[in-house]
Structures are given as structure tokens and as C-alpha cells.
Design an enzyme around this catalytic site. Structure first.
Site, PDB file in Angstrom:
ATOM      1  N   ASP A 115       0.638  -0.920   0.117  1.00 12.05           N
ATOM      2  CA  ASP A 115       0.088   0.492   0.344  1.00 12.05           C
ATOM      3  C   ASP A 115       1.028   1.910  -0.008  1.00 12.05           C
ATOM      4  O   ASP A 115       2.004   1.263  -0.771  1.00 12.05           O
ATOM      5  CB  ASP A 115      -0.845  -0.215   0.996  1.00 12.05           C
ATOM      6  N   HIS A 297      -8.024  -6.228  -0.757  1.00  8.16           N
ATOM      7  CA  HIS A 297      -6.413  -5.579  -0.582  1.00  8.16           C
ATOM      8  C   HIS A 297      -5.878  -5.764   0.635  1.00  8.16           C
ATOM      9  O   HIS A 297      -3.977  -5.248   0.811  1.00  8.16           O
ATOM     10  CB  HIS A 297      -7.062  -4.017  -0.468  1.00  8.16           C
TER      11      HIS A 297
END
Length: 321
Positions: A115, A297
């Protein structure tokens, strides 16, 4: 190769931290495998996470022979949280990692980022190519530096409610709401197998902070979640959100960098992630291998064993090439 299951690790077994002064700040660093000195690998967390997000990777990498260095980056945990927004630009964030290498006496290392951590690792590699011998990015691919600064582009493309834009154009608004609803926000964002539905009106992160019921399934146990909750209850969210507030500044700071990354790289996507894949990745990262995992994610926390196997296999290939 080790198999690390979700039941074998908890917060009590995560390495104990050390505060290390680097680059004008103190970083809280979790270190393991010092007996493997000479083979450093640095794990860089995303948002809203911290070093604990790598709890399943640390023992696997140590067993594979690596000196594992996991910082809480500036703005997180017990690391310094400077007040100035510009203290979180890519020069400062990458400078922290370079200074960390210097602290341990390493010329270069393999850097792993998830991320926002991936964004920092990509930027670090552009600014300090001689200090990076390999890149592993999870979730966030290389970001093409287009003709317009990133926030300006996103505002035109996605509108003012997009959370990247909102964080920049309405500073402080989301920070207060997240601070007031820390436990609920983190419970609601760390989810997997979230059903597909049309986006709600409003700003995504504020909606998550206010939502009464989470969607999908939890990514982690309550005791694991508590580690993140207690960390953000102590610091608040502003320092970590300030990373977003430097995106346009970073666009300018990277203007003169060679946009091609020549180091060997591994890009791990979650097929259910809402972050789009970058089809032109091989143009800018010619030595990249791309792996897609069946997850959302929070890749290394959703599928720890598969993530470990993917990274260890790639590292072994680099060592043998």
C-alpha cells in the site's frame, strides 16, 4: 520453506521494538534474524497499518536466512510524528529508510512495501537506486508520473469526495472523525470478501468510520485488531494522513528522477482489490514479475502463507540468478 499459519503467531511473539534515531526522527524498529546479518530485507507498512501488519512474514523470512528490519515509519506507533505536513514527503520518508540502512551498516537492501509502503519503496528506488537491490510491492503498483500533479489529476477524474482529494482539500476534517471513531473505523476497513456494490455518496473513509455494521469478514482476530486500535488511539490519524497531503509535492520532487526502475521487482496484486492494476508496468519496471493472488487489499494478512511462498520463491530466484 516455512509454513506460517494464522494460529502460530500473535502480538506477544512479534519482535520487541527498539527506538533508533535516524534522519532527524526516532523510528520504532522491530528487528529479527540478526544472526543473518548481511542479507537485509526491510518491510514497509501501509495505511492505516503499522509494522505489525508484517507479523506473518517476519518468521518466514528469518528462517529463509534474512535479517528482517520492520520500521514503524514516521507518523506511526512510537515513531516520531513531526507537526509539519512537509515532513512526510518522499524525500523525508525515503531518507528515513536510507538512514536506517546506514545505521545497520548496509550499502543496500531488498525493500518490501504494501500500500503506502509500496509507494515509498517505488519512490525510494527512483531517488536512491544504488541503495535498493530488489523491490517487492504489494497492492500498489508503480505510479506513473503524468503531466498533472496527482491530486490535481484525481480531483478532475474522481471528484472532490475521493478520499485522496478530500484529505488534501479539506485538511483536518476526516482526521477528527477517524480519531473519534478509531476502533470502529479500523474494524470496518480491515475486511475481506466484501460484497461488490455501488459506491455510496460521500467520502469513503468517513463513511467507514461512521458505519454501524462492517461488511464482509474480518481480516484478523480481535486481539490482532487491538494492536492497531491502541496504536492509532495513542497517535491519532493526522500524521499518517499527512503522507497523502504530500502527493503533489512528491510529484514535483520526483520530476528529475529517471522513471525507469531497473532493479528486479515482484508485484503482488490482490485480484479483489479496488486498486487498479497497471498494465504498462513492464515499460517502467522491465525486470518485474507479476503475481495475482485471490484476495482483497490486505494481501499479506489475508493470505499469509501464499504471500510468504510467493516472496520466498522470488527471493530464491534472485539469489540464484
Amino acid at each position: 520453506m516455512t509454513n506460517v499459519t494464522k494460529s502460530t503467531l500473535n502480538e506477544a511473539e512479534f519482535p520487541k521494538p527498539t527506538l533508533i534515531s535516524v534522519n532527524g526522527v526516532a523510528l520504532e524498529v522491530f528487528e529479527a534474524g540478526r544472526q543473518n546479518a548481511g542479507k537485509p530485507i526491510v518491510l514497509c507498512h501501509g495505511w492505516p497499518e503499522n509494522a505489525f501488519s508484517w507479523r506473518y512474514q517476519v518468521p518466514a523470512l528469518v528462517e529463509a536466512g534474512y535479517h528482517v528490519i520492520v520500521p514503524n515509519q514516521r507518523g506511526y506507533g512510537n515513531s516520531s510524528c513531526p507537526a509539519e505536513v512537509t515532513a512526510y514527503d518522499i524525500e523525508h520518508l525515503s531518507g528515513d529508510l536510507i538512514a536506517l540502512l546506514d545505521h545497520y551498516g548496509y550499502k543496500d537492501a531488498t525493500f518490501v512495501g504494501h500500500d503506502w509502503g509500496a509507494n515509498v519503496v517505488w519512490g525510494l528506488t527512483l531517488l536512491h537506486p544504488g541503495r535498493v537491490n530488489g523491490v517487492v510491492a504489494l497492492a500498489l503498483p508503480y505510479q506513473l508520473r503524468g503531466e498533472k500533479p496527482w491530486i490535481e489529476f484525481m480531483e478532475e477524474f474522481f471528484g472532490s469526495d475521493h478520499y485522496f482529494v478530500h484529505f488534501n482539500r479539506q485538511p483536518g476534517v476526516a482526521d477528527v472523525i477517524l480519531d473519534e471513531n478509531t476502533a470502529r473505523f479500523l474494524r470496518n476497513i480491515f475486511r475481506k470478501n466484501v460484497p461488490q456494490k455501488a459506491p455510496e455518496p460521500g467520502m469513503l473513509m468517513i463513511n467507514l468510520a461512521k458505519a454501524e455494521e462492517p461488511l464482509g469478514e474480518p481480516v484478523m482476530s480481535d486481539s490482532e485488531l487491538a494492536v492497531f486500535v491502541s496504536a492509532f488511539e495513542a497517535t491519532g490519524f493526522t500524521a499518517s494522513i499527512n503522507w497523502y497531503r504530500n502527493l503533489d509535492r512528491n510529484w514535483h520532487l520526483l520530476a528529475d528522477a529517471n522513471p525507469i526502475i531497473h532493479q528486479p521487482a515482484l508485484m503482488i496484486y490482490g485480484d479483489r482489490d479496488m486498486i487498479p492494476k497497471f498494465e504498462r508496468l513492464p515499460e517502467f519496471v522491465p525486470n518485474v514479475e507479476v503475481v495475482n493472488l485471490d484476495c482483497g487489499h490486505w494481501i499479506q494478512q489475508e493470505l499469509p502463507e501464499e504471500t510468504n511462498e510467493t516472496i520466498l520463491k522470488w527471493l530464491e530466484q534472485q539469489n540464484n540468478s
